[in-house]
Design a protein around this motif. Sequence first.
Motif, short mmCIF file in Angstrom:
data_model
loop_
_atom_site.label_atom_id
_atom_site.label_comp_id
_atom_site.label_asym_id
_atom_site.label_seq_id
_atom_site.Cartn_x
_atom_site.Cartn_y
_atom_site.Cartn_z
N LYS A 32 0.69 -1.70 -0.04
CA LYS A 32 -0.31 -0.35 -0.27
C LYS A 32 0.90 1.24 -0.21
O LYS A 32 0.41 2.15 -0.64
N ILE A 33 1.63 1.09 0.87
CA ILE A 33 3.59 2.51 1.01
C ILE A 33 3.62 2.84 -0.60
O ILE A 33 3.71 3.58 -0.80
N LEU A 34 4.27 1.53 -1.14
CA LEU A 34 4.38 2.14 -2.55
C LEU A 34 3.57 2.36 -3.21
O LEU A 34 4.02 3.11 -4.36
N SER A 35 2.64 1.49 -3.37
CA SER A 35 1.57 1.62 -4.00
C SER A 35 0.87 4.07 -4.49
O SER A 35 1.13 4.28 -5.52
N THR A 36 1.29 4.04 -2.96
CA THR A 36 0.91 5.38 -2.62
C THR A 36 2.61 6.29 -2.96
O THR A 36 1.98 7.02 -4.60
N LEU A 37 3.38 5.81 -2.86
CA LEU A 37 4.37 6.17 -4.16
C LEU A 37 4.89 6.38 -5.54
O LEU A 37 5.28 7.38 -5.66
N VAL A 38 4.47 5.19 -5.97
CA VAL A 38 4.36 4.88 -7.29
C VAL A 38 3.01 6.21 -7.67
O VAL A 38 3.75 7.10 -9.14
N SER A 39 2.06 6.17 -7.17
CA SER A 39 1.56 7.12 -8.28
C SER A 39 1.60 8.55 -7.69
O SER A 39 1.03 9.77 -8.38
N HIS A 40 2.28 8.94 -6.47
CA HIS A 40 3.17 10.21 -6.99
C HIS A 40 4.60 10.21 -7.30
O HIS A 40 5.88 11.95 -7.58
N GLY A 41 4.86 9.91 -7.92
CA GLY A 41 6.53 9.40 -8.79
C GLY A 41 7.80 9.47 -8.27
O GLY A 41 8.87 9.56 -8.46
N PHE A 42 7.43 8.97 -6.83
CA PHE A 42 8.68 8.53 -5.79
C PHE A 42 9.23 7.59 -5.84
O PHE A 42 10.63 7.70 -5.73
N ILE A 43 8.79 6.41 -6.37
CA ILE A 43 8.90 5.27 -6.31
C ILE A 43 8.26 4.86 -8.18
O ILE A 43 7.36 4.69 -8.08
N GLU A 44 8.54 4.05 -9.04
CA GLU A 44 8.56 3.33 -9.66
C GLU A 44 8.23 1.56 -9.72
O GLU A 44 9.50 1.45 -8.95
N GLN A 45 8.29 1.24 -10.36
CA GLN A 45 8.00 -0.76 -10.19
C GLN A 45 8.45 -0.86 -11.81
O GLN A 45 7.77 -1.12 -12.70
N ASP A 46 9.07 -1.72 -11.69
CA ASP A 46 10.01 -2.21 -13.10
C ASP A 46 8.93 -3.81 -13.86
O ASP A 46 8.34 -4.31 -12.87
N GLN A 47 8.49 -3.69 -14.65
CA GLN A 47 7.36 -4.04 -14.71
C GLN A 47 7.81 -6.03 -15.35
O GLN A 47 7.21 -7.16 -15.46
N THR A 48 9.30 -6.32 -15.85
CA THR A 48 10.01 -6.99 -16.44
C THR A 48 10.25 -7.78 -14.54
O THR A 48 10.09 -8.64 -14.55
N THR A 49 10.38 -7.31 -13.94
CA THR A 49 11.35 -7.87 -12.52
C THR A 49 10.75 -7.56 -11.45
O THR A 49 10.17 -8.56 -10.23
N LYS A 50 9.26 -6.84 -11.58
CA LYS A 50 7.81 -5.98 -10.50
C LYS A 50 9.12 -5.61 -9.16
O LYS A 50 8.63 -5.39 -8.31
N LYS A 51 10.14 -5.11 -8.83
CA LYS A 51 10.53 -4.54 -7.98
C LYS A 51 10.67 -3.19 -8.41
O LYS A 51 10.78 -2.83 -9.54
N TYR A 52 10.86 -2.72 -7.07
CA TYR A 52 10.82 -1.21 -7.43
C TYR A 52 12.23 -0.39 -6.87
O TYR A 52 12.75 -0.88 -6.41
N ARG A 53 11.55 0.56 -7.77
CA ARG A 53 13.35 1.39 -7.32
C ARG A 53 12.74 2.99 -7.30
O ARG A 53 11.25 3.75 -7.42
N LEU A 54 13.61 3.86 -7.56
CA LEU A 54 13.51 5.56 -7.05
C LEU A 54 12.91 6.14 -8.22
O LEU A 54 13.87 5.37 -9.94
N GLY A 55 12.03 6.98 -7.98
CA GLY A 55 10.77 7.36 -9.28
C GLY A 55 11.59 8.37 -9.95
O GLY A 55 13.11 9.49 -9.38
N TYR A 56 11.59 9.24 -11.38
CA TYR A 56 12.42 10.58 -11.64
C TYR A 56 12.07 11.75 -10.78
O TYR A 56 12.46 12.47 -11.34
N LYS A 57 10.98 11.54 -9.46
CA LYS A 57 10.72 13.04 -9.26
C LYS A 57 11.37 13.25 -8.53
O LYS A 57 11.75 14.33 -8.20
N TYR A 58 12.50 12.65 -8.05
CA TYR A 58 14.07 12.95 -7.33
C TYR A 58 14.20 13.70 -8.18
O TYR A 58 15.05 15.58 -7.44
N LEU A 59 14.44 13.20 -9.13
CA LEU A 59 15.58 14.29 -10.23
C LEU A 59 14.83 16.14 -9.83
O LEU A 59 15.63 16.82 -10.47
N GLU A 60 13.41 15.97 -10.43
CA GLU A 60 12.59 16.84 -10.74
C GLU A 60 12.78 18.11 -9.00
O GLU A 60 13.77 18.97 -9.40
#
Length: 250
Positions: A40-68
Amino acid sequence: MVKSVDRALRIISLVSQNKDGLGVTELASQIELNKSSIYKILSTLVSHGFIEQDQTTKKYRLGYKYLELGSLLLDSIDLRSQARVYLEELERQTNEVIHLVVFDQGEVYYIEKLEGNETLRTHSKIGRRAPIHCTSVGKVILAHLTEQEVEAIIQKQGLPKHTENTITDKAAFLVELQKIYKQGYAVEIEENEAGISCIAAPIFDHLGRVTAAVSISGPTLRMTAERLHDLQQLIIEIGKKISARLGYTE
């Protein structure tokens, strides 16, 4: 402490340490929290761009929001406030006039001046523009611009004579800029004002662009060749420290 925020920040911290990302199970093994809550926390972070999920590995990593956000932070940094402590350090160590200038549309102008403990009359004043071709701050900035930019500035501004020491020959001036670029600092001995000599170092922003310069100015009687040599490393280090505060990494 808000538990949900604390958990989200801990997840972000863990994910940031793994460039390949982390899965829900891996996160659950490091945080005392069930998989459902982590998801649930990851899903919230993904919706705001702070975390993204790799569709192949299904793992989570930092989103591009941090660059912005990082870009916004770096753009909002105030040069004067970030440089102040280092300018004061220079003033304490040298007792001479310290200048901070910025480069803008082919010109440089003073945004800070510390008077030092010695009496010195100069034309410099906060808000006043400085000649770019016959000041140490101007030359050290020019030395780190592209050939095209330098050519355009010379064509527009020319190389007007301010004193007997002003370099007015274009070929000689370009050789001077090459020398400055290699050594990392610029020296000006009575090129702009009679009786005044300076040494300067460049300041770079987070994109690696030269945007400003810092200098030490004093009467030529005190700023001897020997003293200018002794100040070389100090001015270079101060330039690097201010650049680092602006996000520049070599």
